[in-house]
Design a protein around this motif. Structure first.
Motif, mmCIF file in Angstrom:
data_model
loop_
_atom_site.group_PDB
_atom_site.id
_atom_site.type_symbol
_atom_site.label_atom_id
_atom_site.label_comp_id
_atom_site.label_asym_id
_atom_site.label_seq_id
_atom_site.Cartn_x
_atom_site.Cartn_y
_atom_site.Cartn_z
ATOM 1 N N SER A 1 -1.017 2.616 -40.810
ATOM 2 C CA SER A 1 -0.457 1.865 -39.717
ATOM 3 C C SER A 1 -0.563 3.149 -38.638
ATOM 4 N N THR B 1 -5.600 4.866 -33.308
ATOM 5 C CA THR B 1 -7.080 4.793 -32.750
ATOM 6 C C THR B 1 -7.404 3.207 -32.258
ATOM 7 N N HIS B 2 -6.370 2.496 -32.353
ATOM 8 C CA HIS B 2 -6.489 0.793 -31.709
ATOM 9 C C HIS B 2 -5.230 0.664 -31.115
ATOM 10 N N ALA C 1 -7.880 -2.702 -41.229
ATOM 11 C CA ALA C 1 -6.709 -3.512 -40.772
ATOM 12 C C ALA C 1 -7.114 -3.917 -39.381
ATOM 13 N N ALA C 2 -7.682 -3.278 -38.416
ATOM 14 C CA ALA C 2 -8.325 -3.743 -37.202
ATOM 15 C C ALA C 2 -9.100 -4.930 -37.179
ATOM 16 N N ALA D 1 -7.690 1.778 -41.813
ATOM 17 C CA ALA D 1 -7.289 1.580 -40.545
ATOM 18 C C ALA D 1 -8.394 0.701 -39.825
ATOM 19 N N GLU D 2 -9.432 0.924 -39.938
ATOM 20 C CA GLU D 2 -10.714 -0.034 -39.453
ATOM 21 C C GLU D 2 -10.475 -1.254 -40.090
ATOM 22 N N GLU E 1 -2.532 5.491 -38.302
ATOM 23 C CA GLU E 1 -4.023 5.683 -37.877
ATOM 24 C C GLU E 1 -4.102 4.321 -37.162
ATOM 25 N N LEU E 2 -3.660 3.259 -37.476
ATOM 26 C CA LEU E 2 -4.222 2.083 -36.592
ATOM 27 C C LEU E 2 -3.645 2.275 -35.130
#
Length: 269
Positions: A100, A106-107, A76-77, A73-74, A102-103
């Motif tokens: 997605s 977290t973001h 992806a960010a 996920a990081e 998790e993204l």
């Protein structure tokens, strides 16, 4: 044509196409950016689409140590930040649906909406047994072709096996110049078969569409329904006669559905 971009978490291969609102495409186990070709081609007249290779897939290197869904996920960010996309519609399928989720947790500021295809939030006993079999099948199959012929039984419809679609996909995979190693397959599979977001789904606050294939045996619709029930206001829809990857098998139908969802989200902004 794609590019290798340097992000604050490492090098990641990306493919970009089109103009319009940003869409980030998040693939699952084994699939490189090319898995989304029908979306890159079919939706690029309305959106700027970005697909990328997950760690250990395609051209993105496999790092040392175990992989994790939060780590992916990081990634992806980092793609969104590096390409200066302040927010995007995010679409993830299979393991990419976990990334997605998790993204979005977290973001949240980076995610405009979610489409989760062939999704789950908490692996059940059947899922853990199935993916455990995949783990050792990858190293014990007598050839890469034999591995693909077995693995794709869980992924595509009987129709696709009968009409030559699966055979074409196998040939394309065998000819792909950046094959995934057995180690990368197993290390990528490990977090997908254990990661659990179920108790945190209520923290997702963006419009969400969860899609499941009626015939999907890899991520059965009961798992997708559980995801939708956990996300406030999420919609759940079953695609009749489809399996795990309808975005490849019936791309026109799939593209029309997600386009309608994104248009609705944008009209409400």
């Amino acid at each position: 044509m794609g590019d290798m971009i340097s992000t604050d978490v490492g090098e990641i291969w990306v493919e970009r196409q089109g103009e319009g609102p940003d869409v980030l495409l998040v693939a699952g186990l084994t699939d490189p950016a090319e898995a989304w070709q029908a979306q890159l081609d079919g939706l690029s007249d309305r959106y700027r689409l970005t697909a990328y290779d997950n760690r250990g897939t395609g051209r993105t290197p496999l790092p040392e140590g175990p992989l994790s869904v939060p780590g992916m996920a990081e990634d992806a960010a980092a793609v969104l930040r590096t390409l200066e996309m302040p927010t995007a519609h995010v679409m993830g399928f299979s393991g990419g649906s976990l990334i997605s989720q998790e993204l979005a947790l977290t973001h949240p500021g980076l995610v405009r909406s979610l489409v989760l295809m062939s999704a789950w939030a908490r692996p059940d006993a059947y899922f853990r047994s199935m993916t455990g079999f995949w783990h050792w099948m990858a190293e014990r199959a007598p050839s890469e072709r034999a591995m693909l012929e077995a693995f794709l039984l869980w992924i595509y419809t009987p129709r696709a096996h009968a009409d030559g679609t699966v055979e074409r996909i196998i040939e394309e995979t065998l000819a792909f110049p950046y094959p995934q190693s057995v180690e990368a397959f197993q290390r990528q599979l490990a977090p997908f078969r254990t990661h659990d977001t179920l108790d945190r789904l209520s923290g997702i606050g963006v419009p969400t569409l969860v899609l499941a294939g009626e015939l999907d045996i890899a991520a059965p619709q009961r798992l997708g329904r559980e995801v939708a029930e956990g996300i406030p206001g999420a919609r759940f829809e079953v695609l009749p006669g489809e399996a795990h990857q309808p975005f490849q098998e019936v791309p026109d139908t799939f593209n029309a559905r997600v386009d309608a969802f994104w248009r609705e989200v944008q009209a409400q902004d």
